[in-house]
Design an enzyme around this catalytic site. Sequence first.
Site, PDB file in Angstrom:
ATOM      1  CB  CYS A 119       0.208 -14.161 -57.259  1.00  0.00           C
ATOM      2  SG  CYS A 119       0.307 -15.732 -58.082  1.00  0.00           S
ATOM      3  NE  ARG A 125       0.106 -12.012 -51.366  1.00  0.00           N
ATOM      4  CZ  ARG A 125      -1.158 -11.834 -51.034  1.00  0.00           C
ATOM      5  NH1 ARG A 125      -1.459 -11.039 -50.039  1.00  0.00           N
ATOM      6  NH2 ARG A 125      -2.120 -12.451 -51.679  1.00  0.00           N
ATOM      7  CD1 TRP A 161       3.551 -19.886 -53.975  1.00  0.00           C
ATOM      8  CD2 TRP A 161       1.668 -20.734 -54.813  1.00  0.00           C
ATOM      9  NE1 TRP A 161       3.291 -21.049 -53.314  1.00  0.00           N
ATOM     10  CE2 TRP A 161       2.145 -21.600 -53.810  1.00  0.00           C
ATOM     11  CE3 TRP A 161       0.491 -21.082 -55.488  1.00  0.00           C
ATOM     12  CZ2 TRP A 161       1.491 -22.771 -53.446  1.00  0.00           C
ATOM     13  CZ3 TRP A 161      -0.174 -22.255 -55.136  1.00  0.00           C
ATOM     14  CH2 TRP A 161       0.339 -23.081 -54.121  1.00  0.00           C
ATOM     15  CG  ASN A 221      -2.305 -11.730 -57.414  1.00  0.00           C
ATOM     16  OD1 ASN A 221      -1.315 -11.819 -58.128  1.00  0.00           O
ATOM     17  ND2 ASN A 221      -2.305 -11.106 -56.249  1.00  0.00           N
ATOM     18  N   GLY A 222      -4.836 -15.068 -59.148  1.00  0.00           N
ATOM     19  CA  GLY A 222      -6.078 -15.833 -59.294  1.00  0.00           C
ATOM     20  C   GLY A 222      -5.928 -16.848 -60.416  1.00  0.00           C
ATOM     21  CD  GLU A 279      -1.403 -23.961 -35.157  1.00  0.00           C
ATOM     22  OE1 GLU A 279      -2.078 -24.571 -36.002  1.00  0.00           O
ATOM     23  OE2 GLU A 279      -0.720 -22.958 -35.432  1.00  0.00           O
ATOM     24  CE  LYS A 281       2.507 -22.516 -37.177  1.00  0.00           C
ATOM     25  NZ  LYS A 281       1.111 -22.310 -37.207  1.00  0.00           N
ATOM     26  CD  GLU A 324       2.893 -23.911 -41.020  1.00  0.00           C
ATOM     27  OE1 GLU A 324       2.378 -23.622 -42.091  1.00  0.00           O
ATOM     28  OE2 GLU A 324       2.430 -23.545 -39.931  1.00  0.00           O
ATOM     29  CG  HIS A 379      -8.127 -47.633 -30.722  1.00  0.00           C
ATOM     30  ND1 HIS A 379      -8.790 -48.761 -30.288  1.00  0.00           N
ATOM     31  CD2 HIS A 379      -8.371 -46.675 -29.800  1.00  0.00           C
ATOM     32  CE1 HIS A 379      -9.431 -48.486 -29.159  1.00  0.00           C
ATOM     33  NE2 HIS A 379      -9.181 -47.222 -28.838  1.00  0.00           N
ATOM     34  CE  LYS A 393       0.492 -14.877 -42.753  1.00  0.00           C
ATOM     35  NZ  LYS A 393       0.590 -15.816 -41.612  1.00  0.00           N
TER      36      LYS A 393
HETATM   37  C1  F6R Z   1      -0.311 -22.330 -40.904  1.00  0.00           C
HETATM   38  C2  F6R Z   1      -1.111 -21.307 -41.580  1.00  0.00           C
HETATM   39  C3  F6R Z   1      -2.216 -21.769 -42.460  1.00  0.00           C
HETATM   40  C4  F6R Z   1      -3.417 -20.799 -42.350  1.00  0.00           C
HETATM   41  C5  F6R Z   1      -4.498 -21.199 -43.369  1.00  0.00           C
HETATM   42  C6  F6R Z   1      -5.688 -20.292 -43.278  1.00  0.00           C
HETATM   43  O1  F6R Z   1       0.684 -21.761 -40.102  1.00  0.00           O
HETATM   44  O2  F6R Z   1      -0.875 -20.139 -41.440  1.00  0.00           O
HETATM   45  O3  F6R Z   1      -2.597 -23.075 -42.173  1.00  0.00           O
HETATM   46  O4  F6R Z   1      -3.916 -20.857 -41.048  1.00  0.00           O
HETATM   47  O5  F6R Z   1      -3.964 -21.149 -44.661  1.00  0.00           O
HETATM   48  O6  F6R Z   1      -5.354 -18.973 -43.574  1.00  0.00           O
HETATM   49  P1  F6R Z   1      -6.283 -17.786 -43.136  1.00  0.00           P
HETATM   50  O7  F6R Z   1      -6.325 -17.759 -41.654  1.00  0.00           O
HETATM   51  O8  F6R Z   1      -5.630 -16.557 -43.716  1.00  0.00           O
HETATM   52  O9  F6R Z   1      -7.632 -18.055 -43.739  1.00  0.00           O
END
Ligand code: F6R
Length: 617
Positions: free
Chosen positions: A2, A27, A76, A102-103, A489, A493, A496, A512, A612
């Site tokens: 949010c 976000r 959100w 928010n929250g 990673e 990527k 997502e 295994h 985000k």
């Molecule tokens: C993936 C991504 C998330 C963040 C995770 C932590 O591309 O961006 O997996 O890495 O939500 O977020 P931060 O770094 O803001 O604590």
Amino acid sequence: MCGIIGFAGNTEAVPILLDGLERLEYRGYDSAGVAVASPEGRLQVKKCKGRLGVLREALAAQKPLTGQVGIGHTRWATHGEPNDVNAHPHVSQSGKLAVVHNGIIENYLEIKQSLLHKGVVFASDTDTEVIVQLLEYYYKKSSNLMDAVYEVLNRIKGAYAMGILCSDFPEQLIAVRKDAPLLIGYGADGNYIASDVTALLAHTRTVTYMEDDEVAVVTADHVQILGRDGCFLEKEKHQIQWDVSAAEKGGYAHFMLKEIMEQPEAIRKTVSPRTIQPRLADGEIVFEELEDERDLMKGISRIYLVACGSAYHVGMIGKYALERLLGIPVEACLASEFRYSGPLLGESALVIVISQSGETLDSMAALREAKRRGSKVLSIVNVMGSSIARESDHVLYTWAGPEIAVATTKAYTTQTVLLLMLGVYLARRLDRIGNGEYQEIVRELHGLHERIGMVLKNLELYQKTVARYFNHDSVFYIGRNQDYALGMEGSLKLKEISYIHSESYAAGELKHGTISLIEPGTLVVALAAYEPLVEKMRSNIVEVRSRGAEVVAMTTEETRDMIGSQASEVFVIPKTHTLLQPVLGVVPLQLFAYYIALNRGCDIDKPRNLAKSVTVE
Ligand code: F6R
């Protein structure tokens, strides 16, 4: 997640609120809304499910919402499905009060029950509506709005950043925060509240960060901040270094591609202030931020690297590197698991929290647990003044600039380089690294941004290659040691932003069990840049090839032939010191995921279900 924007000024609020909401879109959200107080004291609200465009159209189709004070929100969904009614702002039964939030209010059900017994009628399924109805209840009782706000704060439990409007005070808005970010911006046309600095950059770069339990009263020409006891507080104003263009697409099709391309600059900005150029004299890694803590490692016998998602993958790379460099146990931990898994905290443990946003709730909770149990906390954070930065004993900032795309790229690379630099710096102080290797790393650090630039010159290759693979519905990433961490990673990527199922395996572990899934045509991305184990990776590639897998490999110039001869496609990255190799190695994986998602027509910057900054547990 949010987003909140609020404005009290000398100009119409709606365009400012919509612009702010647009900048918060990244976000992740599922509905949006605004509320404006008319000068004569009438609250006007419009809110809709869906993208901001839907709200804009709905506003354009009706009588304009006029007024110079207002609040806006992108939601959100957590409590109640995404629909028009559950969207914020929420309005009290009489229509006098409106709230954006928010929250999560943890005890909302209990409060809702007691209000229902008092005859309050609820319109939505949200926890947020409880706040506004409770506020009205106390306001009716005391006829004092601020007293009512404090009564509400005493009653609710959970995390919140809020903006409140009251039709009896149409010239002001009230802001409150606890465990969710909120800041105040001071502009020429008025004053602002926002959950995220990017919403304010077009109007001001002068801000004050609100702390937990603070309450702010914001009007066009005045901001008063009060503590939990109602006393006025003198708060510091900060200047934000980021500029507006950093948070705009600048001609790129997507923020994600722009941010991938910004990596050389982000790395340079993160590395160069912390390295002394090795010319005639020897080079040096310097952390001014740690000047006062020259004995950071004194008495430390273990390190925990704590983070979520991609930042956790940075921690995995750090585990391999720091353990080798420092010769003490180093563990990479998922923040969401950390406090429930009985970590061995106390004075002898150093906890390093890694977070782009500095607001991730799980990481924040891990930080607090570490501090509560007597451990020192150092954080690696991108957003200045964020909650994790403010609560840590030491902060190292990554200078990546604002990261807007939901899928992290430049924050990941800058976090990785900074963590590795920290490891080398500490190893030097502990006399655990030879001068030869140390000097080589410092030299390589200097050239790292140029080497990333070299990888990025090859965009066409990725574009062309990926066109052959975008139709796969399952992809395996394999690697060893730090390349295994890199595979985690790369796989994330891809998942997502392209919605392709993907898994990452330590290459030696395939046999295994998981190798049973490899059949003719299965796509395997084989990462073979970690020099000490490249030959073993070659054998793993042969293993999957002999079962019919199609292999896309990533390796360095030095091992191009050995690995390339076994793969259908090979992405070659420049060679650097082994420790720093992942900083280059992740770039092809980012581009691979990006172009696959592009070919599949996905919403790259705002993937489904993702946000985000994840501020719920
Ligand atoms: C993936 C991504 C998330 C963040 C995770 C932590 O591309 O961006 O997996 O890495 O939500 O977020 P931060 O770094 O803001 O604590």
